[in-house]
Design a protein around this motif. Structure first.
Motif, short mmCIF file in Angstrom:
data_model
loop_
_atom_site.label_atom_id
_atom_site.label_comp_id
_atom_site.label_asym_id
_atom_site.label_seq_id
_atom_site.Cartn_x
_atom_site.Cartn_y
_atom_site.Cartn_z
N UNK A 1 -29.69 -28.26 -16.06
CA UNK A 1 -31.03 -27.70 -16.22
C UNK A 1 -32.01 -28.87 -16.32
N UNK A 2 -33.10 -28.79 -15.58
CA UNK A 2 -34.11 -29.84 -15.59
C UNK A 2 -35.41 -29.35 -16.17
N UNK A 3 -35.64 -29.57 -17.46
CA UNK A 3 -36.88 -29.11 -18.08
C UNK A 3 -38.11 -29.88 -17.59
N UNK A 4 -39.22 -29.16 -17.53
CA UNK A 4 -40.51 -29.82 -17.43
C UNK A 4 -40.97 -30.18 -18.84
N UNK A 5 -42.26 -30.18 -19.06
CA UNK A 5 -42.80 -30.54 -20.37
C UNK A 5 -42.62 -29.38 -21.34
N UNK B 1 -43.82 -25.55 -21.63
CA UNK B 1 -42.60 -24.82 -21.92
C UNK B 1 -42.31 -24.74 -23.40
N UNK B 2 -41.48 -23.77 -23.77
CA UNK B 2 -40.97 -23.63 -25.13
C UNK B 2 -39.45 -23.77 -25.07
N UNK B 3 -38.80 -24.15 -26.17
CA UNK B 3 -37.35 -24.33 -26.15
C UNK B 3 -36.59 -23.13 -25.60
N UNK B 4 -37.06 -21.92 -25.90
CA UNK B 4 -36.34 -20.73 -25.41
C UNK B 4 -36.41 -20.59 -23.89
N UNK B 5 -37.44 -21.18 -23.26
CA UNK B 5 -37.50 -21.15 -21.79
C UNK B 5 -36.32 -21.91 -21.19
N UNK B 6 -36.00 -23.04 -21.79
CA UNK B 6 -34.88 -23.84 -21.31
C UNK B 6 -33.56 -23.19 -21.71
N UNK B 7 -33.53 -22.63 -22.91
CA UNK B 7 -32.31 -21.97 -23.39
C UNK B 7 -31.92 -20.80 -22.50
N UNK B 8 -32.90 -20.12 -21.93
CA UNK B 8 -32.60 -19.02 -21.02
C UNK B 8 -31.86 -19.48 -19.78
N UNK C 1 -31.19 -26.59 -11.93
CA UNK C 1 -32.25 -25.60 -12.01
C UNK C 1 -33.42 -26.21 -12.78
N UNK C 2 -34.54 -26.42 -12.10
CA UNK C 2 -35.71 -26.97 -12.76
C UNK C 2 -36.54 -25.83 -13.37
N UNK C 3 -36.85 -26.01 -14.64
CA UNK C 3 -37.61 -24.99 -15.39
C UNK C 3 -38.91 -25.66 -15.83
N UNK C 4 -39.97 -25.36 -15.10
CA UNK C 4 -41.18 -26.19 -15.23
C UNK C 4 -42.48 -25.42 -15.03
N UNK D 1 -43.28 -23.74 -12.62
CA UNK D 1 -43.64 -23.75 -11.20
C UNK D 1 -44.38 -24.99 -10.76
N UNK D 2 -44.52 -25.96 -11.64
CA UNK D 2 -45.34 -27.11 -11.28
C UNK D 2 -44.75 -28.45 -11.69
N UNK D 3 -45.61 -29.44 -11.83
CA UNK D 3 -45.21 -30.80 -12.17
C UNK D 3 -46.04 -31.25 -13.37
N UNK D 4 -45.35 -31.71 -14.41
CA UNK D 4 -46.06 -32.25 -15.57
C UNK D 4 -45.59 -33.69 -15.79
N UNK D 5 -46.51 -34.62 -15.68
CA UNK D 5 -46.19 -36.02 -15.94
C UNK D 5 -47.18 -36.58 -16.96
N UNK D 6 -46.82 -37.72 -17.56
CA UNK D 6 -47.63 -38.29 -18.63
C UNK D 6 -48.83 -39.06 -18.11
#
Length: 258
Positions: A190-194, A222-229, A247-250, A252-257
């Motif tokens: 799983x690939x989380x976004x921010x 995102x919230x932790x439960x989004x990734x947990x799902x 599976x990227x969970x983000x 629908x977009x890109x979040x960078x610093x």
């Protein structure tokens, strides 16, 4: 079709590294809520105990374990203790990880710091998968879920060690799927976004968040439960013919610093 069984984890045993806080805590609670007995392995034993108690208060089964994934003795001890407590291992969530995201200036980053990031994010995952796989094969059900990151495919400054370690997770996942597939073990990532965690809070400013959301169709972090799902999907029987995937969970977009 017996749809009730697709997310049923009753009778399954899961190990979640870094399972006490943030995304790991969300994963621990999610898998337990769907019936799994969970072993919460974390460097912070007190926090792991708190999360385990929350799960037990909700009617679930949980055991807290102190674990430094950089110590091989801790990894072997984690597997042994899980077998002693619950008798089998079915699910491994390699959630633990870290790095100096946005703070890895290549002019000052040392070789030792770069290597440490790989030891934490990649080597520990590989080793724990190696330790758990034989027991998953014996149990007749195995799912390994590695934690990648959007940084594995993004391009940003001052994040070369962390980002490359997460890119390694992606390719390692795809290759281990071939190694362990014949034993009936699925390997995905799983690939989380921010995601709103303490780690993100340490670098997040209102300006950075606003910029992130400009490039995020679902206008929130995102919230932790989004990734947990997503972890639940890979851990459950519903994904029984899915392996080697990220599976990227983000949102629908890109979040960078930057």
């Amino acid at each position: 079709m017996d749809t009730a069984s697709l997310f049923d984890l009753n009778g399954k045993v899961a190990i979640i590294t870094g399972g006490a806080k943030g995304i790991g805590k969300g994963c621990s609670q999610m898998l337990a809520a769907h019936g799994a007995s969970v072993v919460i392995a974390d460097f912070d034993l007190d926090a792991a105990e708190e999360t385990a108690e929350l799960i037990r208060q909700s009617g679930g089964k949980a055991k807290a374990m102190a674990c430094n994934v950089l110590e091989d003795g801790d990894l072997t001890g984690l597997v042994d203790a899980t077998l002693t407590e619950f008798g089998q291992i079915n699910i491994l969530v390699n959630n633990v990880g870290g790095g100096g995201a946005g703070r890895e200036n290549p002019a000052t980053l040392t070789v030792e710091q770069f290597a440490h990031t790989f030891q934490l994010n990649v080597f520990s995952n590989w080793r724990l998968a190696q330790l758990c796989a034989p027991h998953m094969e014996t149990a007749g059900y195995g799912s390994i879920v590695n934690m990648s990151s959007m940084s594995s495919i993004n391009k940003s400054p001052a994040i070369s060690a962390y980002a490359s370690s997460k890119a390694a997770i992606n390719h390692m996942t795809a290759n281990l799927a071939f190694d362990y597939g014949p034993a009936g073990i699925r390997v995905n990532a799983v690939g989380p976004g921010a995601v709103r965690t303490d780690a993100l809070a340490s670098v997040l400013t209102p300006e950075i968040e606003s910029t992130m959301l400009e490039h995020t169709p679902i206008k929130r972090l995102g919230e932790p439960e989004d990734i947990a799902g997503a972890v639940l999907y890979f851990a459950s029987p519903i994904s029984k013919w899915v392996s080697g995937q990220v599976l990227f969970v983000n949102g629908g977009g890109v979040q960078t610093l930057d």
